[in-house]
Design a protein around this motif. Structure first.
Motif, PDB file in Angstrom:
ATOM      1  N   LEU A  73     114.069  42.952  25.266  1.00 33.90           N
ATOM      2  CA  LEU A  73     113.400  41.659  25.402  1.00 33.90           C
ATOM      3  C   LEU A  73     113.043  41.102  24.029  1.00 33.90           C
ATOM      4  O   LEU A  73     112.969  39.882  23.860  1.00 33.90           O
ATOM      5  N   ALA A  74     112.869  41.970  23.046  1.00 31.36           N
ATOM      6  CA  ALA A  74     112.603  41.502  21.683  1.00 31.36           C
ATOM      7  C   ALA A  74     113.774  40.672  21.161  1.00 31.36           C
ATOM      8  O   ALA A  74     113.571  39.630  20.524  1.00 31.36           O
ATOM      9  N   GLU A  75     114.997  41.121  21.427  1.00 32.35           N
ATOM     10  CA  GLU A  75     116.182  40.359  20.999  1.00 32.35           C
ATOM     11  C   GLU A  75     116.176  38.973  21.629  1.00 32.35           C
ATOM     12  O   GLU A  75     116.466  37.971  20.968  1.00 32.35           O
ATOM     13  N   ILE A  76     115.875  38.937  22.916  1.00 25.66           N
ATOM     14  CA  ILE A  76     115.891  37.662  23.638  1.00 25.66           C
ATOM     15  C   ILE A  76     114.746  36.769  23.169  1.00 25.66           C
ATOM     16  O   ILE A  76     114.919  35.551  23.018  1.00 25.66           O
ATOM     17  N   TYR A  77     113.598  37.361  22.901  1.00 21.75           N
ATOM     18  CA  TYR A  77     112.475  36.580  22.376  1.00 21.75           C
ATOM     19  C   TYR A  77     112.842  35.965  21.025  1.00 21.75           C
ATOM     20  O   TYR A  77     112.616  34.780  20.790  1.00 21.75           O
ATOM     21  N   ARG A  78     113.408  36.783  20.134  1.00 18.12           N
ATOM     22  CA  ARG A  78     113.803  36.260  18.818  1.00 18.12           C
ATOM     23  C   ARG A  78     114.798  35.111  18.958  1.00 18.12           C
ATOM     24  O   ARG A  78     114.740  34.133  18.211  1.00 18.12           O
ATOM     25  N   LEU A  79     115.689  35.240  19.909  1.00 16.97           N
ATOM     26  CA  LEU A  79     116.729  34.232  20.116  1.00 16.97           C
ATOM     27  C   LEU A  79     116.170  32.928  20.689  1.00 16.97           C
ATOM     28  O   LEU A  79     116.588  31.847  20.294  1.00 16.97           O
ATOM     29  N   THR A  80     115.234  33.033  21.605  1.00 15.99           N
ATOM     30  CA  THR A  80     114.783  31.851  22.340  1.00 15.99           C
ATOM     31  C   THR A  80     113.418  31.319  21.932  1.00 15.99           C
ATOM     32  O   THR A  80     113.144  30.133  22.146  1.00 15.99           O
ATOM     33  N   SER A  81     112.565  32.166  21.367  1.00 14.70           N
ATOM     34  CA  SER A  81     111.166  31.764  21.229  1.00 14.70           C
ATOM     35  C   SER A  81     110.494  32.113  19.913  1.00 14.70           C
ATOM     36  O   SER A  81     109.285  31.927  19.782  1.00 14.70           O
ATOM     37  N   MET A  82     111.233  32.634  18.961  1.00 14.39           N
ATOM     38  CA  MET A  82     110.619  33.066  17.702  1.00 14.39           C
ATOM     39  C   MET A  82     109.786  31.945  17.100  1.00 14.39           C
ATOM     40  O   MET A  82     110.236  30.803  17.002  1.00 14.39           O
ATOM     41  N   GLY A  83     108.575  32.277  16.722  1.00 18.43           N
ATOM     42  CA  GLY A  83     107.668  31.299  16.131  1.00 18.43           C
ATOM     43  C   GLY A  83     106.827  30.545  17.134  1.00 18.43           C
ATOM     44  O   GLY A  83     105.961  29.763  16.752  1.00 18.43           O
ATOM     45  N   SER A  84     107.027  30.783  18.419  1.00 18.37           N
ATOM     46  CA  SER A  84     106.308  30.005  19.428  1.00 18.37           C
ATOM     47  C   SER A  84     104.868  30.448  19.637  1.00 18.37           C
ATOM     48  O   SER A  84     104.094  29.735  20.267  1.00 18.37           O
ATOM     49  N   VAL A  85     104.478  31.605  19.104  1.00  9.54           N
ATOM     50  CA  VAL A  85     103.087  32.038  19.221  1.00  9.54           C
ATOM     51  C   VAL A  85     102.193  31.125  18.392  1.00  9.54           C
ATOM     52  O   VAL A  85     101.090  30.781  18.796  1.00  9.54           O
ATOM     53  N   LYS A  86     102.689  30.706  17.245  1.00  6.75           N
ATOM     54  CA  LYS A  86     101.914  29.839  16.363  1.00  6.75           C
ATOM     55  C   LYS A  86     101.949  28.405  16.890  1.00  6.75           C
ATOM     56  O   LYS A  86     103.024  27.857  17.136  1.00  6.75           O
ATOM     57  N   PRO A  87     100.777  27.803  17.036  1.00  7.38           N
ATOM     58  CA  PRO A  87     100.764  26.405  17.498  1.00  7.38           C
ATOM     59  C   PRO A  87     101.345  25.469  16.445  1.00  7.38           C
ATOM     60  O   PRO A  87     101.398  25.809  15.258  1.00  7.38           O
ATOM     61  N   GLY A  88     101.773  24.326  16.876  1.00  3.01           N
ATOM     62  CA  GLY A  88     102.354  23.346  15.970  1.00  3.01           C
ATOM     63  C   GLY A  88     101.332  22.723  15.031  1.00  3.01           C
ATOM     64  O   GLY A  88     101.678  22.159  13.997  1.00  3.01           O
ATOM     65  N   TRP A  89     100.068  22.826  15.374  1.00  3.74           N
ATOM     66  CA  TRP A  89      99.017  22.256  14.545  1.00  3.74           C
ATOM     67  C   TRP A  89      97.966  23.318  14.315  1.00  3.74           C
ATOM     68  O   TRP A  89      97.627  24.089  15.216  1.00  3.74           O
ATOM     69  N   CYS A  90      97.458  23.381  13.104  1.00  3.59           N
ATOM     70  CA  CYS A  90      96.380  24.313  12.782  1.00  3.59           C
ATOM     71  C   CYS A  90      95.233  23.520  12.158  1.00  3.59           C
ATOM     72  O   CYS A  90      95.464  22.565  11.406  1.00  3.59           O
ATOM     73  N   SER A  91      94.035  23.931  12.456  1.00  2.00           N
ATOM     74  CA  SER A  91      92.856  23.223  11.958  1.00  2.00           C
ATOM     75  C   SER A  91      92.662  23.445  10.459  1.00  2.00           C
ATOM     76  O   SER A  91      93.216  24.371   9.876  1.00  2.00           O
ATOM     77  N   ALA A 115     100.196  38.701  15.469  1.00  5.12           N
ATOM     78  CA  ALA A 115     100.279  38.724  16.936  1.00  5.12           C
ATOM     79  C   ALA A 115     101.735  38.685  17.385  1.00  5.12           C
ATOM     80  O   ALA A 115     102.132  39.423  18.302  1.00  5.12           O
ATOM     81  N   GLU A 116     102.537  37.861  16.732  1.00  2.00           N
ATOM     82  CA  GLU A 116     103.946  37.778  17.102  1.00  2.00           C
ATOM     83  C   GLU A 116     104.674  39.085  16.805  1.00  2.00           C
ATOM     84  O   GLU A 116     105.507  39.537  17.589  1.00  2.00           O
ATOM     85  N   LYS A 117     104.334  39.729  15.708  1.00  2.00           N
ATOM     86  CA  LYS A 117     104.941  41.022  15.384  1.00  2.00           C
ATOM     87  C   LYS A 117     104.612  42.045  16.468  1.00  2.00           C
ATOM     88  O   LYS A 117     105.485  42.797  16.908  1.00  2.00           O
ATOM     89  N   GLN A 118     103.353  42.078  16.911  1.00  2.00           N
ATOM     90  CA  GLN A 118     102.974  43.013  17.975  1.00  2.00           C
ATOM     91  C   GLN A 118     103.694  42.688  19.284  1.00  2.00           C
ATOM     92  O   GLN A 118     104.099  43.590  20.014  1.00  2.00           O
ATOM     93  N   LEU A 119     103.842  41.410  19.575  1.00  2.00           N
ATOM     94  CA  LEU A 119     104.556  40.989  20.778  1.00  2.00           C
ATOM     95  C   LEU A 119     106.014  41.443  20.716  1.00  2.00           C
ATOM     96  O   LEU A 119     106.550  42.005  21.682  1.00  2.00           O
ATOM     97  N   ILE A 120     106.648  41.259  19.570  1.00  2.00           N
ATOM     98  CA  ILE A 120     108.040  41.679  19.400  1.00  2.00           C
ATOM     99  C   ILE A 120     108.152  43.199  19.518  1.00  2.00           C
ATOM    100  O   ILE A 120     109.081  43.712  20.156  1.00  2.00           O
ATOM    101  N   ASP A 121     107.199  43.916  18.931  1.00  2.00           N
ATOM    102  CA  ASP A 121     107.210  45.382  19.054  1.00  2.00           C
ATOM    103  C   ASP A 121     107.100  45.794  20.521  1.00  2.00           C
ATOM    104  O   ASP A 121     107.803  46.703  20.966  1.00  2.00           O
TER     105      ASP A 121
END
Length: 142
Positions: A73-91, A115-121
């Motif tokens: 699932l890590a491969e599929i996450y990297r392919l489809t969603s990498m970077g999606s944990v971080k919101p598009g806007w930060c305060s 957090a994304e690294k832990q999710l990928i792991d």
């Protein structure tokens, strides 16, 4: 996380369940409960990366073209969603004369990256076959 990850995993698990059967985007979309155009977009990505094979035209569709025991699932996450944990806007604003405002975006960026690294792991511990086996267990418990 975006829905492309879920559509991709669902589609691969469906194809792994019936590895000798071709499935059209309409058939997959019906199973996923989404629009066929969304499925075609995800399947195009999976095809480009070699996870599925496609036959166009009448009688066409998609076939699994990978080993479900090896695809994580890590491969599929990297392919489809990498970077999606971080919101598009930060305060915050680096130009402000405030310790919090000028550093918050950088600190949050580090937190989201961790957090994304832990999710990928975590996703790396799951294969398409594992998901299929979990689906089978769920079905048996009904």
């Amino acid at each position: 996380m975006n829905s492309e990850f879920t559509i991709a995993v669902h589609s691969l698990v469906l194809l792994a369940y019936r590895p000798d059967h071709m499935a059209t985007s309409d058939m997959i979309a019906h199973n996923v409960c989404t629009h066929p155009a969304r499925v075609r977009k995800v399947m195009a990505t999976l095809r480009k990366q070699g996870y599925v094979a496609a036959k166009e035209g009448i009688g066409g569709g998609f076939l699994l073209h990978c080993n479900p025991d090896e695809v994580t699932l890590a491969e599929i996450y990297r392919l489809t969603s990498m970077g999606s944990v971080k919101p598009g806007w930060c305060s915050g604003d680096e130009e402000q004369d405030c310790m919090i405002a000028c550093n918050m975006a950088t600190v949050m960026d580090h937190i989201f990256s961790g957090a994304e690294k832990q999710l990928i792991d975590y996703f790396g511990q799951w294969t398409i076959r594992d998901v299929l086996e979990q689906v089978r267990k769920e079905q048996q418990s009904k």
